[in-house]
Motif scaffolding. Sequence first.
Motif, PDB file in Angstrom:
ATOM      1  N   CYS A 177       0.830  -1.215   0.000  1.00  0.00           N
ATOM      2  CA  CYS A 177       0.000   0.000   0.000  1.00  0.00           C
ATOM      3  C   CYS A 177       0.859   1.257   0.000  1.00  0.00           C
ATOM      4  O   CYS A 177       0.532   2.237  -0.671  1.00  0.00           O
ATOM      5  N   GLN A 178       1.959   1.246   0.738  1.00  0.00           N
ATOM      6  CA  GLN A 178       2.862   2.393   0.758  1.00  0.00           C
ATOM      7  C   GLN A 178       3.451   2.627  -0.624  1.00  0.00           C
ATOM      8  O   GLN A 178       3.460   3.765  -1.126  1.00  0.00           O
ATOM      9  N   ILE A 179       3.943   1.581  -1.247  1.00  0.00           N
ATOM     10  CA  ILE A 179       4.548   1.704  -2.574  1.00  0.00           C
ATOM     11  C   ILE A 179       3.506   2.163  -3.594  1.00  0.00           C
ATOM     12  O   ILE A 179       3.779   3.020  -4.440  1.00  0.00           O
ATOM     13  N   LEU A 180       2.296   1.615  -3.515  1.00  0.00           N
ATOM     14  CA  LEU A 180       1.232   2.037  -4.428  1.00  0.00           C
ATOM     15  C   LEU A 180       0.853   3.502  -4.208  1.00  0.00           C
ATOM     16  O   LEU A 180       0.550   4.212  -5.174  1.00  0.00           O
ATOM     17  N   ALA A 181       0.872   3.957  -2.965  1.00  0.00           N
ATOM     18  CA  ALA A 181       0.563   5.366  -2.691  1.00  0.00           C
ATOM     19  C   ALA A 181       1.609   6.275  -3.334  1.00  0.00           C
ATOM     20  O   ALA A 181       1.265   7.278  -3.976  1.00  0.00           O
ATOM     21  N   PHE A 182       2.873   5.931  -3.204  1.00  0.00           N
ATOM     22  CA  PHE A 182       3.931   6.747  -3.803  1.00  0.00           C
ATOM     23  C   PHE A 182       3.846   6.715  -5.331  1.00  0.00           C
ATOM     24  O   PHE A 182       3.983   7.738  -5.992  1.00  0.00           O
ATOM     25  N   GLY A 183       3.583   5.543  -5.882  1.00  0.00           N
ATOM     26  CA  GLY A 183       3.432   5.432  -7.331  1.00  0.00           C
ATOM     27  C   GLY A 183       2.218   6.182  -7.845  1.00  0.00           C
ATOM     28  O   GLY A 183       2.256   6.796  -8.923  1.00  0.00           O
ATOM     29  N   THR A 184       1.126   6.147  -7.093  1.00  0.00           N
ATOM     30  CA  THR A 184      -0.084   6.875  -7.472  1.00  0.00           C
ATOM     31  C   THR A 184       0.177   8.375  -7.514  1.00  0.00           C
ATOM     32  O   THR A 184      -0.261   9.066  -8.444  1.00  0.00           O
ATOM     33  N   LEU A 185       0.904   8.881  -6.523  1.00  0.00           N
ATOM     34  CA  LEU A 185       1.200  10.313  -6.500  1.00  0.00           C
ATOM     35  C   LEU A 185       2.102  10.706  -7.666  1.00  0.00           C
ATOM     36  O   LEU A 185       1.938  11.786  -8.245  1.00  0.00           O
ATOM     37  N   ALA A 186       3.033   9.844  -8.045  1.00  0.00           N
ATOM     38  CA  ALA A 186       3.873  10.120  -9.211  1.00  0.00           C
ATOM     39  C   ALA A 186       3.033  10.107 -10.488  1.00  0.00           C
ATOM     40  O   ALA A 186       3.156  11.005 -11.338  1.00  0.00           O
ATOM     41  N   LEU A 187       2.180   9.111 -10.633  1.00  0.00           N
ATOM     42  CA  LEU A 187       1.307   9.031 -11.804  1.00  0.00           C
ATOM     43  C   LEU A 187       0.413  10.263 -11.899  1.00  0.00           C
ATOM     44  O   LEU A 187       0.257  10.854 -12.974  1.00  0.00           O
ATOM     45  N   TRP A 188      -0.176  10.655 -10.770  1.00  0.00           N
ATOM     46  CA  TRP A 188      -1.027  11.845 -10.744  1.00  0.00           C
ATOM     47  C   TRP A 188      -0.250  13.083 -11.176  1.00  0.00           C
ATOM     48  O   TRP A 188      -0.734  13.884 -11.959  1.00  0.00           O
ATOM     49  N   GLY A 189       0.949  13.241 -10.675  1.00  0.00           N
ATOM     50  CA  GLY A 189       1.747  14.412 -11.032  1.00  0.00           C
ATOM     51  C   GLY A 189       2.102  14.458 -12.501  1.00  0.00           C
ATOM     52  O   GLY A 189       2.015  15.510 -13.145  1.00  0.00           O
ATOM     53  N   PHE A 190       2.474  13.322 -13.068  1.00  0.00           N
ATOM     54  CA  PHE A 190       2.858  13.292 -14.475  1.00  0.00           C
ATOM     55  C   PHE A 190       1.656  13.378 -15.407  1.00  0.00           C
ATOM     56  O   PHE A 190       1.762  13.925 -16.499  1.00  0.00           O
ATOM     57  N   ALA A 191       0.506  12.847 -14.989  1.00  0.00           N
ATOM     58  CA  ALA A 191      -0.643  12.766 -15.892  1.00  0.00           C
ATOM     59  C   ALA A 191      -1.585  13.956 -15.816  1.00  0.00           C
ATOM     60  O   ALA A 191      -2.258  14.269 -16.808  1.00  0.00           O
ATOM     61  N   MET A 192      -1.649  14.639 -14.700  1.00  0.00           N
ATOM     62  CA  MET A 192      -2.707  15.629 -14.507  1.00  0.00           C
ATOM     63  C   MET A 192      -2.253  17.075 -14.658  1.00  0.00           C
ATOM     64  O   MET A 192      -3.060  17.983 -14.506  1.00  0.00           O
ATOM     65  N   TRP A 193      -1.015  17.322 -14.945  1.00  0.00           N
ATOM     66  CA  TRP A 193      -0.522  18.688 -15.067  1.00  0.00           C
ATOM     67  C   TRP A 193      -0.015  18.927 -16.483  1.00  0.00           C
ATOM     68  O   TRP A 193       0.434  18.012 -17.156  1.00  0.00           O
ATOM     69  N   PHE A 229       2.611  20.351 -19.485  1.00  0.00           N
ATOM     70  CA  PHE A 229       4.003  19.940 -19.666  1.00  0.00           C
ATOM     71  C   PHE A 229       5.038  20.491 -18.693  1.00  0.00           C
ATOM     72  O   PHE A 229       5.677  19.691 -18.030  1.00  0.00           O
ATOM     73  N   PRO A 230       5.258  21.738 -18.556  1.00  0.00           N
ATOM     74  CA  PRO A 230       6.397  22.064 -17.688  1.00  0.00           C
ATOM     75  C   PRO A 230       6.157  21.686 -16.230  1.00  0.00           C
ATOM     76  O   PRO A 230       7.087  21.337 -15.517  1.00  0.00           O
ATOM     77  N   TRP A 231       4.908  21.692 -15.817  1.00  0.00           N
ATOM     78  CA  TRP A 231       4.612  21.422 -14.414  1.00  0.00           C
ATOM     79  C   TRP A 231       4.455  19.942 -14.117  1.00  0.00           C
ATOM     80  O   TRP A 231       4.541  19.530 -12.961  1.00  0.00           O
ATOM     81  N   ASN A 232       4.228  19.125 -15.147  1.00  0.00           N
ATOM     82  CA  ASN A 232       4.057  17.704 -14.866  1.00  0.00           C
ATOM     83  C   ASN A 232       5.358  17.061 -14.379  1.00  0.00           C
ATOM     84  O   ASN A 232       5.314  16.151 -13.557  1.00  0.00           O
ATOM     85  N   ILE A 233       6.481  17.557 -14.847  1.00  0.00           N
ATOM     86  CA  ILE A 233       7.761  17.029 -14.368  1.00  0.00           C
ATOM     87  C   ILE A 233       7.944  17.384 -12.886  1.00  0.00           C
ATOM     88  O   ILE A 233       8.332  16.537 -12.071  1.00  0.00           O
ATOM     89  N   VAL A 234       7.639  18.638 -12.551  1.00  0.00           N
ATOM     90  CA  VAL A 234       7.784  19.084 -11.163  1.00  0.00           C
ATOM     91  C   VAL A 234       6.821  18.327 -10.245  1.00  0.00           C
ATOM     92  O   VAL A 234       7.224  17.789  -9.211  1.00  0.00           O
ATOM     93  N   ALA A 235       5.544  18.276 -10.619  1.00  0.00           N
ATOM     94  CA  ALA A 235       4.545  17.612  -9.778  1.00  0.00           C
ATOM     95  C   ALA A 235       4.777  16.104  -9.722  1.00  0.00           C
ATOM     96  O   ALA A 235       4.576  15.484  -8.670  1.00  0.00           O
ATOM     97  N   GLY A 236       5.186  15.506 -10.837  1.00  0.00           N
ATOM     98  CA  GLY A 236       5.416  14.063 -10.873  1.00  0.00           C
ATOM     99  C   GLY A 236       6.581  13.620 -10.015  1.00  0.00           C
ATOM    100  O   GLY A 236       6.615  12.481  -9.548  1.00  0.00           O
ATOM    101  N   ILE A 237       7.527  14.515  -9.801  1.00  0.00           N
ATOM    102  CA  ILE A 237       8.662  14.186  -8.938  1.00  0.00           C
ATOM    103  C   ILE A 237       8.413  14.673  -7.512  1.00  0.00           C
ATOM    104  O   ILE A 237       8.706  13.970  -6.542  1.00  0.00           O
ATOM    105  N   ALA A 238       7.850  15.879  -7.371  1.00  0.00           N
ATOM    106  CA  ALA A 238       7.701  16.475  -6.039  1.00  0.00           C
ATOM    107  C   ALA A 238       6.658  15.766  -5.180  1.00  0.00           C
ATOM    108  O   ALA A 238       6.866  15.608  -3.966  1.00  0.00           O
ATOM    109  N   ALA A 239       5.538  15.351  -5.763  1.00  0.00           N
ATOM    110  CA  ALA A 239       4.476  14.737  -4.955  1.00  0.00           C
ATOM    111  C   ALA A 239       4.952  13.465  -4.253  1.00  0.00           C
ATOM    112  O   ALA A 239       4.792  13.343  -3.029  1.00  0.00           O
ATOM    113  N   PRO A 240       5.551  12.503  -4.965  1.00  0.00           N
ATOM    114  CA  PRO A 240       6.016  11.327  -4.233  1.00  0.00           C
ATOM    115  C   PRO A 240       7.209  11.614  -3.315  1.00  0.00           C
ATOM    116  O   PRO A 240       7.346  10.982  -2.266  1.00  0.00           O
TER     117      PRO A 240
END
Length: 138
Positions: free
Chosen positions: A41-57, A59-70
């Motif tokens: 569950c911990q690993i899935l939570a971190f992966g979910t936050l990375a997926l959310w960051g890369f998919a929902m923002w 272009f320039p912000w998806n890299i930041v959110a995809g790395i910063a959230a997890p």
Amino acid sequence: MSDTPNVTPARPAEPAPGTRAPLADGKASPLAAIDLIAFVCQILAFGTLALWGFAMWPFPWNIVAGIAAPVVAILLWALFVSPRAVFAVHPFVRAIVELLVYAAATAAWWSMGNAWIGLAFGVVAVTAGVVAGRRRLS
């Protein structure tokens, strides 16, 4: 008379809260299935936050959110929730931080349009966290 002193063995110290007590032979106690489920569950939570960051923002912000959230979630986990956490906090604070990470992952699934996945993840993660937490306290 013997040269060896008469010494009675001292009772071993109690383990710190959130850690497993060692077995009689000094080795760590075995992991239970709930520990494995909580880890997944911990690993899935971190992966979910990375997926959310890369998919929902965009272009320039998806890299930041995809790395910063997890990274923020992993940092919170390492500071407060990990078995070797940097700060030894009350179990209630530990549970709140764990719940916040799981809630963030659940909200990420909901914002991506997958409410049922988010709901299922939230139920499984919180249940595993509660059972594992109660096991750590006993």
